[in-house]
Each structure stands twice: as structure tokens, then as C-alpha cells.
Design an enzyme around this catalytic site. Structure first.
Site, PDB file in Angstrom:
ATOM      1  N   GLU A  97      -6.206  -4.737  10.240  1.00  0.00           N
ATOM      2  CA  GLU A  97      -5.170  -3.830  10.332  1.00  0.00           C
ATOM      3  C   GLU A  97      -5.715  -2.984  11.704  1.00  0.00           C
ATOM      4  OE1 GLU A  97      -2.986  -2.437   6.672  1.00  0.00           O
ATOM      5  OE2 GLU A  97      -4.806  -1.207   6.756  1.00  0.00           O
ATOM      6  N   SER A 107       2.654  -1.801  10.467  1.00  0.00           N
ATOM      7  CA  SER A 107       4.086  -2.065  10.891  1.00  0.00           C
ATOM      8  C   SER A 107       4.742  -3.592  10.697  1.00  0.00           C
ATOM      9  CB  SER A 107       4.406  -1.652  12.300  1.00  0.00           C
ATOM     10  OG  SER A 107       4.048  -0.470  12.696  1.00  0.00           O
ATOM     11  N   HIS A 166      -9.853   1.168   4.006  1.00  0.00           N
ATOM     12  CA  HIS A 166      -8.427   1.444   4.660  1.00  0.00           C
ATOM     13  C   HIS A 166      -9.062   2.388   5.871  1.00  0.00           C
ATOM     14  CE1 HIS A 166      -4.591   2.690   5.842  1.00  0.00           C
ATOM     15  NE2 HIS A 166      -4.286   1.552   5.580  1.00  0.00           N
ATOM     16  N   ASN A 190       0.832  -0.989   0.020  1.00  0.00           N
ATOM     17  CA  ASN A 190      -0.084  -0.077   0.028  1.00  0.00           C
ATOM     18  C   ASN A 190       0.882   1.132   0.259  1.00  0.00           C
ATOM     19  OD1 ASN A 190      -1.934   2.006   0.298  1.00  0.00           O
ATOM     20  ND2 ASN A 190      -2.444   1.276   2.390  1.00  0.00           N
ATOM     21  N   TRP A 191       1.044   1.750  -1.207  1.00  0.00           N
ATOM     22  CA  TRP A 191       2.025   2.934  -1.295  1.00  0.00           C
ATOM     23  C   TRP A 191       1.446   4.193  -0.669  1.00  0.00           C
ATOM     24  CZ3 TRP A 191       4.103   1.905  -7.174  1.00  0.00           C
ATOM     25  CH2 TRP A 191       4.993   1.051  -6.878  1.00  0.00           C
ATOM     26  N   LYS A 192      -0.027   4.318  -0.376  1.00  0.00           N
ATOM     27  CA  LYS A 192      -0.678   5.450  -0.033  1.00  0.00           C
ATOM     28  C   LYS A 192      -0.259   6.531  -0.869  1.00  0.00           C
ATOM     29  CE  LYS A 192      -0.219   3.311   4.469  1.00  0.00           C
ATOM     30  NZ  LYS A 192      -0.239   3.137   5.966  1.00  0.00           N
ATOM     31  N   GLY A 240       2.544  -1.131   4.351  1.00  0.00           N
ATOM     32  CA  GLY A 240       2.649   0.459   3.960  1.00  0.00           C
ATOM     33  C   GLY A 240       4.339   0.922   3.845  1.00  0.00           C
ATOM     34  N   GLY A 241       4.651   1.412   4.988  1.00  0.00           N
ATOM     35  CA  GLY A 241       5.960   1.925   4.967  1.00  0.00           C
ATOM     36  C   GLY A 241       7.063   0.937   4.513  1.00  0.00           C
TER      37      GLY A 241
HETATM   38  P1  PGA Z   1       2.312   0.250   7.663  1.00  0.00           P
HETATM   39  O1  PGA Z   1       0.697   0.540   6.795  1.00  0.00           O
HETATM   40  O2  PGA Z   1       2.758  -1.129   7.196  1.00  0.00           O
HETATM   41  O3  PGA Z   1       3.076   1.350   7.127  1.00  0.00           O
HETATM   42  O4  PGA Z   1       2.010   0.363   9.106  1.00  0.00           O
HETATM   43  C1  PGA Z   1      -0.218  -0.360   6.774  1.00  0.00           C
HETATM   44  C2  PGA Z   1      -1.293   0.106   6.246  1.00  0.00           C
HETATM   45  O5  PGA Z   1      -1.775   1.119   6.491  1.00  0.00           O
HETATM   46  O6  PGA Z   1      -1.785  -0.496   5.223  1.00  0.00           O
END
Ligand code: PGA
Length: 241
Positions: free
Chosen positions: A153, A199, A87, A9-11, A220-221
């Protein structure tokens, strides 16, 4: 055994350097399904690079007077195969309700996009002992008899740019995944994949993915760092063999 699905998820971030190269870790993998959710701006490049991808959100109507939106159908027509629905950023920042999220899931299924629907409790809800009720309420309107993927999540575990945010422990995540699986209709319990998100990174991926009811990750990150992402996919691949 369910095949692992590792989703990036590159947001609201640009594609990482080299993402569209033929050898990039975002390409699909023999043992692991790899899916990318870029911004709309990078969707076409993902598709042209043969990366399995989808929108982070899509409007339920096919077209019309919805300034600023892009429909799920338009994403399908572009070549997307997946859609992220509900999300916590969308629920929180855009006020999407569980009913609206369910409508997106249904619209995605209708245009043959595979929905990955996110759900999870906030820290406040967790502290108030409401986690189970929150999950139940988020699941209630979903068409759980359909072919969809769930991403658990916990909102408090999402990194939001802080790499020190603690993920759920593998044991706690497993407990929640087992609870979610128990809420699925009997004939969907075995095949429905439940991803963990919040995370997930190289340091904890193997322990999380090693849990019996964790079938992949929504990342994400760490998904913005191709080297890290590649190693997480390797961890999933090793666990599959
Ligand atoms: P994160 O994000 O891995 O940076 O915690 C996950 C997400 O929001 O889908």
C-alpha cells in the site's frame, strides 16, 4: 494460480447499510476470498453474518493492563479468522515500528489468525528514491516463511476520503509486487498472496488485478460502497476464470 483475496478495510467507519444481509457483497464468494476489517464494534455482527473478518489491529498479549486495546487472541476467540497488521495509519498515527508489526504478525499466527501485513512507502520516501530500501526494511523482521498475506500500500495512493487520489499505475504496482515477491523465501514465492491497496476502485480494479503478481486488493473508500465493492469482486471473479 493464486485465488484472489479482496479485503474491505472499513477503517473508523460504521458498517455500510445492508452489510449484514445474507446476500451482501461482503459475504464470501465461490471464486474470490472476501474478508472484512470493521471496527471492533461491528466485529461480532460480521461474524454472526458469516462474513470472514478480523480486527484492523490487535494487541500481541492475550489480556492484561492495556487500556483501550483488544487482543488478537480475544478476536480469535470471538470468531475472527484474519488480522490486519501494520496499516500505514497505525504506523503513522500510533508510531508502530516494523518490529512491533512483526510481533503482531507472529502473535496472530500463534493464535491462528491469518495476518495481512501492510507495507509501503510515503511520498517523501518515494521522491527521495528510497522506496526499495523502505520495503526491504519493513519486510526484514517479518516471519516470511509463514503463511501470511502481504498488502503493498503506497501511502501516497491511499484515498483518505478523496476519490480523486491517483492509485499506482498497474505497471508500477506490478513492478513493486514483483520486487516484494523476489524478497520472499523460495518455497513461499509462489503461494504467498500480495494484495494491492491505495485507491483501488471500480475504474482501475480490473487493470490492477490483471497484473501477474497482484493477487487481490485491500480496499478502503470503495469498500464502503457495497455496489462498487460487489463490482470489484466481480472483476476479480472474471479474471479467475
Ligand atoms: P483506500 O484505502 O482504498 O481508500 O485508498 C486503502 C487502505 O488504506 O487500506
Amino acid at each position: 494460480m493464486r485465488k484472489y483475496l479482496i479485503a474491505a478495510n472499513w477503517k473508523m467507519n460504521s458498517a455500510p447499510e445492508g452489510a449484514f444481509d445474507p446476500e451482501s457483497p461482503y459475504q464470501t464468494h465461490a471464486d474470490v476470498d472476501v474478508v472484512v476489517f470493521p471496527t471492533y464494534l461491528d466485529l461480532r455482527d460480521c461474524i454472526e453474518a458469516k462474513i470472514l473478518s478480523g480486527p484492523q489491529y490487535g494487541h500481541v498479549e492475550e489480556h492484561g493492563a492495556h487500556t483501550g486495546d483488544v487482543s488478537l487472541k480475544m478476536c480469535k476467540d470471538l470468531g475472527c479468522l484474519y488480522a490486519l497488521c501494520g496499516h500505514s495509519d497505525r504506523r503513522g498515527e500510533h508510531g508502530e515500528t516494523s518490529e512491533q508489526v512483526a510481533a503482531q504478525v507472529i502473535a496472530a499466527l500463534e493464535c491462528e489468525l491469518h495476518p495481512i501485513v501492510c507495507l509501503g512507502e510515503t511520498l517523501k520516501e518515494k521522491k527521495a528514491g528510497k522506496t526499495e530500501d523502505v520495503i526491504k526494511a519493513m519486510m526484514a523482521p517479518l516471519p516470511l516463511e509463514s503463511d501470511l498475506t502481504i498488502a503493498y500500500e503506497p501511502v501516497w495512493a491511499i484515498s483518505r476520503g478523496d476519490p480523486n487520489t491517483p492509485a499506482a499505475t498497474p505497471e508500477d504496482a506490478q513492478q513493486m509486487h514483483a520486487l516484494i515477491r523476489s524478497m520472499l523465501p523460495d518455497d513461499r514465492k509462489e503461494q504467498t498472496r500480495i494484495l494491492y491497496g491505495g485507491s483501488m476502485k471500480l475504474e482501475n480494479a480490473e487493470a490492477l488485478l490483471g497484473q501477474i503478481d497482484i493477487d487481490g486488493g485491500l480496499i478502503g473508500g470503495a469498500s464502503l460502497k457495497p455496489d462498487q465493492f460487489a463490482l470489484i469482486i466481480e472483476a476479480a471473479s472474471k479474471l479467475s476464470t
